[in-house]
Motif scaffolding. Sequence first.
Motif, PDB file in Angstrom:
ATOM      1  N   ASN A  51     -83.725  27.191  19.320  1.00 26.46           N
ATOM      2  CA  ASN A  51     -82.445  27.285  20.022  1.00 26.46           C
ATOM      3  C   ASN A  51     -82.546  26.869  21.490  1.00 26.46           C
ATOM      4  OD1 ASN A  51     -80.532  28.529  17.982  1.00 26.46           O
ATOM      5  ND2 ASN A  51     -82.188  30.024  17.929  1.00 26.46           N
ATOM      6  N   PHE A  86     -82.948  19.705  18.337  1.00 30.75           N
ATOM      7  CA  PHE A  86     -82.672  20.825  17.424  1.00 30.75           C
ATOM      8  C   PHE A  86     -82.261  20.304  16.051  1.00 30.75           C
ATOM      9  CE2 PHE A  86     -79.619  23.694  15.404  1.00 30.75           C
ATOM     10  CZ  PHE A  86     -80.316  24.898  15.396  1.00 30.75           C
ATOM     11  N   THR A 131     -84.146  20.945  12.428  1.00 32.17           N
ATOM     12  CA  THR A 131     -83.487  21.629  11.308  1.00 32.17           C
ATOM     13  C   THR A 131     -83.291  20.700  10.111  1.00 32.17           C
ATOM     14  OG1 THR A 131     -81.348  21.212  12.395  1.00 32.17           O
ATOM     15  CG2 THR A 131     -82.341  23.379  12.710  1.00 32.17           C
ATOM     16  N   ARG A 174     -78.099  29.153  10.908  1.00 30.81           N
ATOM     17  CA  ARG A 174     -78.699  29.038  12.239  1.00 30.81           C
ATOM     18  C   ARG A 174     -78.090  27.877  13.017  1.00 30.81           C
ATOM     19  NH1 ARG A 174     -83.645  30.377   9.508  1.00 30.81           N
ATOM     20  NH2 ARG A 174     -84.533  28.302   9.739  1.00 30.81           N
ATOM     21  N   TYR A 225     -76.292  28.121  16.584  1.00 31.15           N
ATOM     22  CA  TYR A 225     -77.024  27.454  17.661  1.00 31.15           C
ATOM     23  C   TYR A 225     -76.268  27.369  18.987  1.00 31.15           C
ATOM     24  CZ  TYR A 225     -78.611  23.401  20.381  1.00 31.15           C
ATOM     25  OH  TYR A 225     -78.967  22.555  21.394  1.00 31.15           O
ATOM     26  N   TYR A 282     -77.944  28.909  22.290  1.00 31.89           N
ATOM     27  CA  TYR A 282     -78.393  27.925  23.286  1.00 31.89           C
ATOM     28  C   TYR A 282     -77.907  28.311  24.679  1.00 31.89           C
ATOM     29  CZ  TYR A 282     -78.593  23.572  25.960  1.00 31.89           C
ATOM     30  OH  TYR A 282     -78.822  22.628  26.919  1.00 31.89           O
TER      31      TYR A 282
END
Length: 462
Positions: free
Chosen positions: A137, A144, A148, A188, A192, A196
């Motif tokens: 994050n 990111f 992922t 997630r 995020y 973040y």
Amino acid sequence: MIKKLLIYTLFLTLTLFVGCTSNEENSTYFGGKIINPKSNFVTLHSMEKIVDTLFLDKNNKFIGKLENFNEGLYYFIHGNENQYIYLEPLDSLMLRLNTWDFDESLVFAGKGSKRNNVLIDCFLEEEKDYKTNYKFNKLEPKEFKRKTDSLIQLKIDSYNNYIENNPEETFGFKSLLKVALTYPIYSRIERYPIVYTKYSKTKEFPKTDTDFYNYRKEITINKDSLMYYSAYSQYVKNYLYNITYSLGYKPMTNEYSTNFTNDLLKTIDATVCTPESKNAFLKQTVIGHFYRRSTCNIDEKVFNTFFDLSANKKDLKQVRLLLNDSKYLKKDTKIPNFTLIDFTNGNHSISKIIKNKKSCLFFWNPEYFSKNYISSRVKYLSEKFPEIQFLQLKFGYDSLDRIDNLDIKNQFFIDTKSEANNFLTSKMPRTILVSKKGIIKNSFASISSKNIIFQLKELSEK
């Protein structure tokens, strides 16, 4: 190796349980053994309904014979913990677990065990992945997304490998397995932006490309049968919050604004199609945000929106009672006197117990808080604010229902005759902060809220 030995033990257990009834081909069995049991029974659930209550014998084993059984996702509860299982007709599913290490010790044997061991492995793997990958994050959106996307591909590869080697699995289980593997990552991603901002210490969400949420094209959020599955429901929740934030709201941490909550309720109404799931999310939101604020200073606009949108009569009644309870006691007024019962069945007056003491009165219901959580939270708060007296007041009387690791002299019961029931009609948890002079400083706080720290600090300094 340990797991293999446990599985072997389970097969022996299975033989003892169902060997004499193996010819009854139309029955489904669910049973097992509980090490260090927390109660004398296990309950099996389908969504919110109890399918069966299975009692432990003198060896802490249980067995249930289920007739006319439908394939699908179920969950069992023992003590204050639960876990999911996937059952099909004619299964003979046996489990073994130790409550001291509930999820990690859980292992299955018998017909239907392979798919359920895969599910528990998914659960444990996700717990490990979450802790490892939370640091993602901190990354900028493109990096990111790259991380992922790689994780998602690994999960898809695992899924394809399992299905290739187990072609007999049903469509229902295949769908569930894909959810178990991939939805935690999707969840997630939805989360995020808000996390973040926490790490970057900015007040703005990160700017993402148009393909950041491209997985949404393949997702449905209206599967009632999965709404009680945490991997699925958590994704839907994060998605609904993210959609509401996209209406133009800034990041929020300690509590949500009235307008945000109001728009979130409307987002739920417009997005979730199935009535049961919609009603559940509406209730969860209005109550959750109320407790997060940790105060009775509320804008009834949110509650009125809930009353307009929910179609569940039971939920409507409970939330109305909660709203009325929040109005019953006022800040800066003297707390009314009421009676308490201690563990020796003795009656006490609250006015005497809190006389000349800054006090935090926590009224609790085991339906909403586990004793382990209360113990941990109260110990933390009392160590942080030693000048405040923390009292735990339980709804209903049970002289054996003590919270371990907390001073028994600070634990009491509220029976049906107590005057406290006048402001506890919803039977939901409530925390009241009282000054040395018995004056209410917060009439509806919440020990689970982040705001409680600031509120207790303010009380301690007066």
